[in-house]
Write a protein that holds these residues in place. Structure first.
Motif, PDB file in Angstrom:
ATOM      1  N   THR A  24      11.065  92.667 -75.114  1.00 16.42           N
ATOM      2  CA  THR A  24      10.299  92.179 -73.960  1.00 16.42           C
ATOM      3  C   THR A  24      11.223  91.750 -72.834  1.00 16.42           C
ATOM      4  O   THR A  24      10.990  92.051 -71.659  1.00 16.42           O
ATOM      5  CB  THR A  24       9.398  91.012 -74.382  1.00 16.42           C
ATOM      6  N   ARG A  73      11.425  93.311 -68.972  1.00 15.73           N
ATOM      7  CA  ARG A  73      11.229  92.473 -67.787  1.00 15.73           C
ATOM      8  C   ARG A  73      12.462  92.471 -66.891  1.00 15.73           C
ATOM      9  O   ARG A  73      12.350  92.559 -65.667  1.00 15.73           O
ATOM     10  CB  ARG A  73      10.881  91.045 -68.216  1.00 15.73           C
ATOM     11  N   ASP A  97       4.599  95.969 -71.879  1.00 20.51           N
ATOM     12  CA  ASP A  97       4.492  95.555 -73.284  1.00 20.51           C
ATOM     13  C   ASP A  97       3.364  96.264 -74.027  1.00 20.51           C
ATOM     14  O   ASP A  97       3.577  96.772 -75.132  1.00 20.51           O
ATOM     15  CB  ASP A  97       4.326  94.040 -73.378  1.00 20.51           C
TER      16      ASP A  97
END
Length: 246
Positions: free
Chosen positions: A48, A52, A178
């Protein structure tokens, strides 16, 4: 301020904004598929964050490129000629990006279908490093960013519209990153389909770099149809698993 107020009252500006946002989001699908496959090879606790950071840095890079739009536009000027065909910096960037996509997707397919990988031209590691993943995300986003900005210049001359479109598209990528990565991870056959998409996109970039115009509508229509067929296959497999217990 007066310029922004006049722009907000111009119906043509709103049409250009909606069109650009749609175009940026659609172009972002290619990048998002690559990011999902790449980050899924990282340890679970880093995935994750990698998505990002990669997408966030991509936003900064795209906004920075918009600040040098005068230079970006000049990338379409011929630099050299081979067999009477002129090549610009944009062409070379597209060809390099396309070759990278084809190589990366082919390598991943090789790892997926070869049960006993040996020492060959493909690396044998099943995972990649965090920094390597971020670098690859940025390199590919550079290719798509330059192409989309040059396209955007042909649609509007207003920099604020381009900035809003880029921010909207990258925000959509952040929200979808995600869920898409989890979906791909949980459905192995989708991974192979996505890798096939990357090869097709890579070949399209190479073709455009050599001067062959490939309508994006055909490419995305083929991707949508393939995804629809894979969806039917997934439904059939689920029904098949439930049948013995029905």
């Amino acid at each position: 301020m007066d310029y922004l107020l006049a722009l907000a009252q111009d119906p043509a500006a709103w049409v250009a904004l909606v069109t650009l946002v749609a175009m940026e989001v659609i172009l972002g699908i290619d990048n998002l598929i690559f990011i999902s496959i790449l980050t899924n090879k990282l340890p679970a606790e880093h995935r994750t964050m990698a998505r990002r950071i990669g997408i966030g840095l991509a936003l900064i890079m795209r906004l920075a490129l918009l600040g040098t739009i005068a230079i970006i536009v000049r990338l379409t000027a011929p630099v050299f000629t081979v067999f009477d065909h002129p090549f610009s910096w944009r062409d070379m960037i597209l060809i390099a990006g396309g070759l990278f996509l084809v190589w990366k997707a082919t390598k991943e397919i090789h790892h997926s279908v070869d049960p006993n990988p040996g020492d060959d031209l493909f690396e044998t590691r099943a995972t990649i490093g965090f920094t390597a993943a971020i670098v690859q995300i940025l390199l590919l986003d550079l290719v798509f960013s330059i192409d989309s900005i040059i396209t955007a210049v042909g649609m509007t001359e207003h920099i604020p519209i381009m900035i809003i479109a880029v921010i909207a598209a990258v925000t959509a990528m952040l929200l979808a990153a995600d869920p898409l990565a989890h979906f791909i991870e949980q459905n192995p056959t989708v991974v192979m389909l996505a890798l096939g998409f990357l090869i097709m996109i890579g070949m399209t970039l190479i073709a455009e770099g050599f001067g062959a115009h490939v309508p994006k509508g055909y490419v995305y229509a083929a991707m949508a149809f393939s995804a629809f067929v894979e969806g039917l296959n997934m439904m059939a497999r689920r029904r098949g698993r439930r049948a013995p217990h029905g």
